[in-house]
Design a protein around this motif. Structure first.
Motif, PDB file in Angstrom:
ATOM      1  N   TYR A  83      32.724  66.573 -67.735  1.00  0.00           N
ATOM      2  CA  TYR A  83      31.639  66.084 -66.893  1.00  0.00           C
ATOM      3  C   TYR A  83      32.373  65.319 -65.728  1.00  0.00           C
ATOM      4  O   TYR A  83      31.346  64.949 -64.976  1.00  0.00           O
ATOM      5  N   ILE A  94      23.345  59.081 -65.346  1.00  0.00           N
ATOM      6  CA  ILE A  94      22.784  59.218 -66.746  1.00  0.00           C
ATOM      7  C   ILE A  94      23.445  60.529 -67.394  1.00  0.00           C
ATOM      8  O   ILE A  94      23.875  60.690 -68.595  1.00  0.00           O
ATOM      9  N   PHE A  95      23.409  61.646 -66.605  1.00  0.00           N
ATOM     10  CA  PHE A  95      24.004  62.985 -66.873  1.00  0.00           C
ATOM     11  C   PHE A  95      25.466  63.043 -67.137  1.00  0.00           C
ATOM     12  O   PHE A  95      25.807  63.495 -68.214  1.00  0.00           O
ATOM     13  N   HIS A 103      26.032  54.882 -70.905  1.00  0.00           N
ATOM     14  CA  HIS A 103      24.892  55.983 -71.131  1.00  0.00           C
ATOM     15  C   HIS A 103      23.635  55.267 -71.840  1.00  0.00           C
ATOM     16  O   HIS A 103      22.603  55.428 -71.171  1.00  0.00           O
ATOM     17  N   PHE A 114       9.589  58.725 -69.057  1.00  0.00           N
ATOM     18  CA  PHE A 114       9.382  59.980 -69.805  1.00  0.00           C
ATOM     19  C   PHE A 114       8.377  59.929 -70.893  1.00  0.00           C
ATOM     20  O   PHE A 114       8.224  60.685 -71.639  1.00  0.00           O
ATOM     21  N   LEU A 161       9.065  67.774 -57.843  1.00  0.00           N
ATOM     22  CA  LEU A 161      10.026  66.547 -58.400  1.00  0.00           C
ATOM     23  C   LEU A 161      10.225  65.660 -57.372  1.00  0.00           C
ATOM     24  O   LEU A 161      10.243  64.327 -57.690  1.00  0.00           O
ATOM     25  N   LEU A 284      17.543  62.871 -61.002  1.00  0.00           N
ATOM     26  CA  LEU A 284      16.527  63.625 -61.738  1.00  0.00           C
ATOM     27  C   LEU A 284      15.953  64.614 -60.822  1.00  0.00           C
ATOM     28  O   LEU A 284      15.758  65.825 -61.364  1.00  0.00           O
ATOM     29  N   ALA A 287      18.851  67.617 -61.545  1.00  0.00           N
ATOM     30  CA  ALA A 287      18.637  67.864 -62.887  1.00  0.00           C
ATOM     31  C   ALA A 287      17.195  68.654 -63.243  1.00  0.00           C
ATOM     32  O   ALA A 287      17.341  69.516 -64.151  1.00  0.00           O
ATOM     33  N   THR A 292      14.026  73.784 -64.007  1.00  0.00           N
ATOM     34  CA  THR A 292      12.416  74.316 -64.266  1.00  0.00           C
ATOM     35  C   THR A 292      12.099  75.529 -63.747  1.00  0.00           C
ATOM     36  O   THR A 292      11.470  76.360 -64.337  1.00  0.00           O
ATOM     37  N   PHE A 416      17.552  72.635 -74.328  1.00  0.00           N
ATOM     38  CA  PHE A 416      17.585  71.324 -73.537  1.00  0.00           C
ATOM     39  C   PHE A 416      18.652  70.574 -74.254  1.00  0.00           C
ATOM     40  O   PHE A 416      18.795  69.639 -74.180  1.00  0.00           O
ATOM     41  N   GLY A 417      19.708  71.194 -74.755  1.00  0.00           N
ATOM     42  CA  GLY A 417      20.815  70.586 -75.397  1.00  0.00           C
ATOM     43  C   GLY A 417      20.436  69.867 -76.797  1.00  0.00           C
ATOM     44  O   GLY A 417      19.152  70.167 -77.275  1.00  0.00           O
ATOM     45  N   PRO A 420      22.190  62.911 -78.609  1.00  0.00           N
ATOM     46  CA  PRO A 420      21.967  61.877 -77.806  1.00  0.00           C
ATOM     47  C   PRO A 420      21.687  62.092 -76.391  1.00  0.00           C
ATOM     48  O   PRO A 420      21.358  61.240 -75.516  1.00  0.00           O
ATOM     49  N   ILE A 424      16.138  64.360 -71.108  1.00  0.00           N
ATOM     50  CA  ILE A 424      15.469  63.512 -71.127  1.00  0.00           C
ATOM     51  C   ILE A 424      13.991  63.801 -70.442  1.00  0.00           C
ATOM     52  O   ILE A 424      12.979  63.475 -70.684  1.00  0.00           O
ATOM     53  N   LEU A 428       8.353  66.808 -69.648  1.00  0.00           N
ATOM     54  CA  LEU A 428       7.795  67.109 -68.266  1.00  0.00           C
ATOM     55  C   LEU A 428       8.076  68.533 -67.973  1.00  0.00           C
ATOM     56  O   LEU A 428       7.134  69.167 -67.333  1.00  0.00           O
ATOM     57  N   ALA A 429       9.331  69.270 -68.434  1.00  0.00           N
ATOM     58  CA  ALA A 429       9.482  70.370 -68.034  1.00  0.00           C
ATOM     59  C   ALA A 429       8.447  71.413 -68.634  1.00  0.00           C
ATOM     60  O   ALA A 429       7.925  72.398 -68.078  1.00  0.00           O
ATOM     61  N   PHE A 459      26.320  76.113 -64.373  1.00  0.00           N
ATOM     62  CA  PHE A 459      26.199  75.136 -65.293  1.00  0.00           C
ATOM     63  C   PHE A 459      25.045  75.732 -66.252  1.00  0.00           C
ATOM     64  O   PHE A 459      25.214  75.814 -67.319  1.00  0.00           O
TER      65      PHE A 459
HETATM   66  C1  HEM Z   1      13.174  73.771 -68.206  1.00  0.00           C
HETATM   67  C2  HEM Z   1      13.590  72.560 -67.501  1.00  0.00           C
HETATM   68  C3  HEM Z   1      15.055  72.080 -68.075  1.00  0.00           C
HETATM   69  C4  HEM Z   1      16.140  72.599 -68.752  1.00  0.00           C
HETATM   70  C5  HEM Z   1      16.559  73.779 -69.313  1.00  0.00           C
HETATM   71  C6  HEM Z   1      17.197  71.413 -68.911  1.00  0.00           C
HETATM   72  C7  HEM Z   1      18.174  71.455 -69.763  1.00  0.00           C
HETATM   73  C8  HEM Z   1      18.993  70.272 -69.885  1.00  0.00           C
HETATM   74  C9  HEM Z   1      20.155  70.407 -70.648  1.00  0.00           C
HETATM   75  C10 HEM Z   1      20.775  71.656 -71.520  1.00  0.00           C
HETATM   76  C11 HEM Z   1      20.720  68.946 -70.853  1.00  0.00           C
HETATM   77  C12 HEM Z   1      21.687  68.451 -71.595  1.00  0.00           C
HETATM   78  C13 HEM Z   1      23.048  68.758 -70.684  1.00  0.00           C
HETATM   79  C14 HEM Z   1      24.320  68.289 -71.466  1.00  0.00           C
HETATM   80  O1  HEM Z   1      24.490  67.925 -72.796  1.00  0.00           O
HETATM   81  O2  HEM Z   1      25.261  68.460 -70.744  1.00  0.00           O
HETATM   82  C15 HEM Z   1      19.635  68.200 -69.936  1.00  0.00           C
HETATM   83  C16 HEM Z   1      19.866  67.023 -69.641  1.00  0.00           C
HETATM   84  C17 HEM Z   1      19.313  66.257 -68.549  1.00  0.00           C
HETATM   85  N1  HEM Z   1      18.114  66.686 -68.110  1.00  0.00           N
HETATM   86 FE1  HEM Z   1      17.228  68.265 -68.460  1.00  0.00          FE
HETATM   87  N2  HEM Z   1      16.313  70.258 -68.381  1.00  0.00           N
HETATM   88  C18 HEM Z   1      15.297  70.619 -67.858  1.00  0.00           C
HETATM   89  C19 HEM Z   1      14.324  69.938 -67.328  1.00  0.00           C
HETATM   90  C20 HEM Z   1      14.528  68.569 -66.685  1.00  0.00           C
HETATM   91  C21 HEM Z   1      13.559  67.830 -66.058  1.00  0.00           C
HETATM   92  C22 HEM Z   1      12.181  68.134 -65.673  1.00  0.00           C
HETATM   93  C23 HEM Z   1      14.260  66.634 -65.898  1.00  0.00           C
HETATM   94  C24 HEM Z   1      13.726  65.251 -65.149  1.00  0.00           C
HETATM   95  C25 HEM Z   1      12.824  65.311 -64.279  1.00  0.00           C
HETATM   96  C26 HEM Z   1      15.466  66.469 -66.408  1.00  0.00           C
HETATM   97  C27 HEM Z   1      16.646  65.440 -66.405  1.00  0.00           C
HETATM   98  C28 HEM Z   1      17.634  65.810 -67.258  1.00  0.00           C
HETATM   99  C29 HEM Z   1      18.545  64.580 -67.367  1.00  0.00           C
HETATM  100  C30 HEM Z   1      18.442  63.486 -66.543  1.00  0.00           C
HETATM  101  C31 HEM Z   1      19.546  64.708 -68.365  1.00  0.00           C
HETATM  102  C32 HEM Z   1      20.726  63.830 -68.767  1.00  0.00           C
HETATM  103  C33 HEM Z   1      20.333  63.207 -70.039  1.00  0.00           C
HETATM  104  C34 HEM Z   1      21.506  62.312 -70.557  1.00  0.00           C
HETATM  105  O3  HEM Z   1      22.608  62.643 -70.452  1.00  0.00           O
HETATM  106  O4  HEM Z   1      21.043  61.146 -71.235  1.00  0.00           O
HETATM  107  N3  HEM Z   1      15.685  67.720 -67.047  1.00  0.00           N
HETATM  108  N4  HEM Z   1      18.669  69.103 -69.248  1.00  0.00           N
END
Ligand code: HEM
Length: 473
Positions: A83, A94-95, A103, A114, A161, A284, A287, A292, A416-417, A420, A424, A428-429, A459
């Protein structure tokens, strides 16, 4: 040094491709070609549940590994050094942060944005941008020709967004392009294709993160690392944050909630507050936008290419909206079949296809009966779990009904993983996916040019195009 050698010595009993035993370049090469998920999947078919995909990286293709590798609690694995390639300008988001305390602080600060009540408040804003998108679709429908829907979905997702995170849409839908103007170091203005740049940056990080010296080398070659993508968006966000603070406008969106949570004094915000708000908005936007839009594209593709699903979905949508002239999210949000279709699309295409890498904690850990020393990189390959015949029965069939028959399958949806660090923005998605898919299906008949969807993996695992023709329903 010594630790690394002992780890190497404890891993040889794990089988895997010969080159992967000696170098990370094996995995980096396949990631560069956008086919990491399928190469790792084939390696599991050949070698079994445990596969060594790098000198220090073991992929574990068992559903039981999910709760260990992506577990909760003080002894759970953290994100691995992979990462670091996603960190921009030295500031982990945060990601991308690997530090657990950092974190939790970042996650706590963002979680209220959210919450379900906050998300309900965003629905009218999302609908107003969706309205602009539908006007564009009307024009393309009148033209009666095939066009690529994917860029339009990208403009929609970026506009939604940026509207929520910056306080107003970037305006991609209006201009029908992703070009944004940015200041170069000599203060001149340049036009950049923002989405293409974000894409390039994401692809770069997904490859570079695999081998620790690649990000180090390219730090001095920003043109290679896609850094300018992040810089362009950061400039854009910075402008918007300043504009918002100076307008004293109190709008109920993500930026408004972040400003309130930080207790910023809009009359005299300090530089650190502005930088923090800018970084959060950009994170945001990056990500949450094309993740989406790509998801919406693949789900629509599967709906259109599976006529019985298309018919059934249209029937339930018409049923739910029969007494409304202008149906919106309220009418379609609770349709179990639509949610099942969305989950099935995310599973079958595997929008998250690679195994998200984690690092074994101090003292090591036991997973599926094997011990892994501290620092071993571990991942559970999402594509392989999503296509596991034992888990799904008929993994290659698009069958939304499975989600209604077996509710417990939800724990194996990896889009969505997990744990922890799971997404997040997931709720919304779902609001966006539900609203957009329902709006398009209710208004138009859709034809696809090809039943095949060509995809590439950075990714995320993305479609490259989605050629469709619309006509009035
Ligand atoms: C269908 C849509 C989406 C998919 C498939 C998706 C997928 C993911 C995945 C797989 C992760 C985990 C990544 C990891 O472990 O490395 C993640 C983390 C994250 N996503 Fe999404 N995401 C989507 C939509 C969104 C939206 C709409 C937002 C915000 C507006 C968002 C914000 C984030 C953030 C901030 C993280 C990091 C969370 C953390 O580490 O605490 N994502 N997303």
């Amino acid at each position: 040094g010594l630790r690394y050698i002992s780890r190497r010595q404890s891993l040889p009993r794990i089988p895997g491709p010969f080159l992967a035993r000696w170098t990370n370049l094996w995995l980096a090469f396949h990631a560069h070609r956008g086919r990491r998920y399928i190469v790792v999947h084939k390696a599991h078919q050949r070698y079994g549940v445990f596969v060594r995909i790098g000198p220090n990286h073991v992929s574990i293709s068992s559903p039981d590994a999910l709760s260990v590798v992506y577990g909760q609690g003080p002894r759970a694995p953290s994100k691995s050094a992979y990462y670091d390639a996603f960190v921009c300008n030295g500031n982990p988001s945060i990601f991308s942060t690997r530090d657990r305390r950092d974190h939790s602080t970042k996650r706590r600060a963002m979680s209220h944005v959210f919450s379900s009540s906050a998300l309900e408040e965003f629905v009218p804003l999302i609908h107003s941008t969706l309205g602009q998108f539908m006007l564009k679709m009307d024009v393309l429908c009148e033209a009666g020709e095939f066009f690529d829907l994917l860029p339009w979905l990208n403009y929609l997702a970026f506009d939604i967004l940026s509207d929520l995170a910056f306080g107003e849409p970037i305006g991609m839908l209006q201009q029908g392009s992703d070009v944004v103007s940015v200041h170069l170091s000599d203060n001149s203005l340049a036009n950049e294709n923002a989405i293409a740049l974000v894409d390039k940056r994401e692809h770069f990080a997904a490859v570079a993160g695999i081998e620790s010296w690649i990000p180090w080398v390219t730090k001095y070659m920003p043109f290679l690392s896609g850094i300018q993508a992040a810089t362009s968006l950061e400039q854009l966000a910075h402008r918007q944050v300043l504009r918002r603070l100076s307008s004293f406008r109190n709008r109920n969106d993500i930026l408004g909630k972040l400003i309130n949570a930080r207790g910023c004094d809009a009359r005299s915000p300090n530089a650190a507050e502005i930088a923090g708000l800018t970084a959060e908005s950009v994170t945001l936007l990056v990500a949450g936008s094309d993740t989406t839009s790509n998801s919406i594209a693949v789900i629509l593709h599967f709906i259109i290419t599976n006529p019985p699903v298309y018919d059934e979905l249209l029937r339930v949508l018409l049923d739910a909206t029969s007494d409304s002239n202008e149906p919106g999210y309220e009418q379609v949000k609770n349709i179990p079949y639509l949610q099942a279709v969305i989950n099935e699309g995310l599973r079958l295409h595997s929008i998250t296809a690679i195994g998200l890498p984690r690092s074994a904690p101090s003292g090591g850990l036991v997973c599926c009966g094997l011990y892994f020393p501290e620092g071993t990189e571990l991942s559970v390959p999402a594509w392989t779990i999503s296509h596991d015949a034992e888990l799904w029965g008929d993994p290659d069939t698009f069958r939304p009904q499975r989600w209604l028959e077996q509710k417990e399958l939800r724990q194996y949806l990896l889009a969505f993983g997990k744990g922890p660090r799971a997404c997040i923005g997931q709720n919304l998605a779902y609001i966006e996916m539900t609203s957009v898919i329902a709006a398009i299906l209710l208004k138009y008949k859709i034809e696809v040019r090809s039943p095949e969807l060509t995809t590439i993996e950075g990714f995320m695992h993305k479609p490259l195009h989605m050629w469709i023709k619309l006509s009035r329903r």
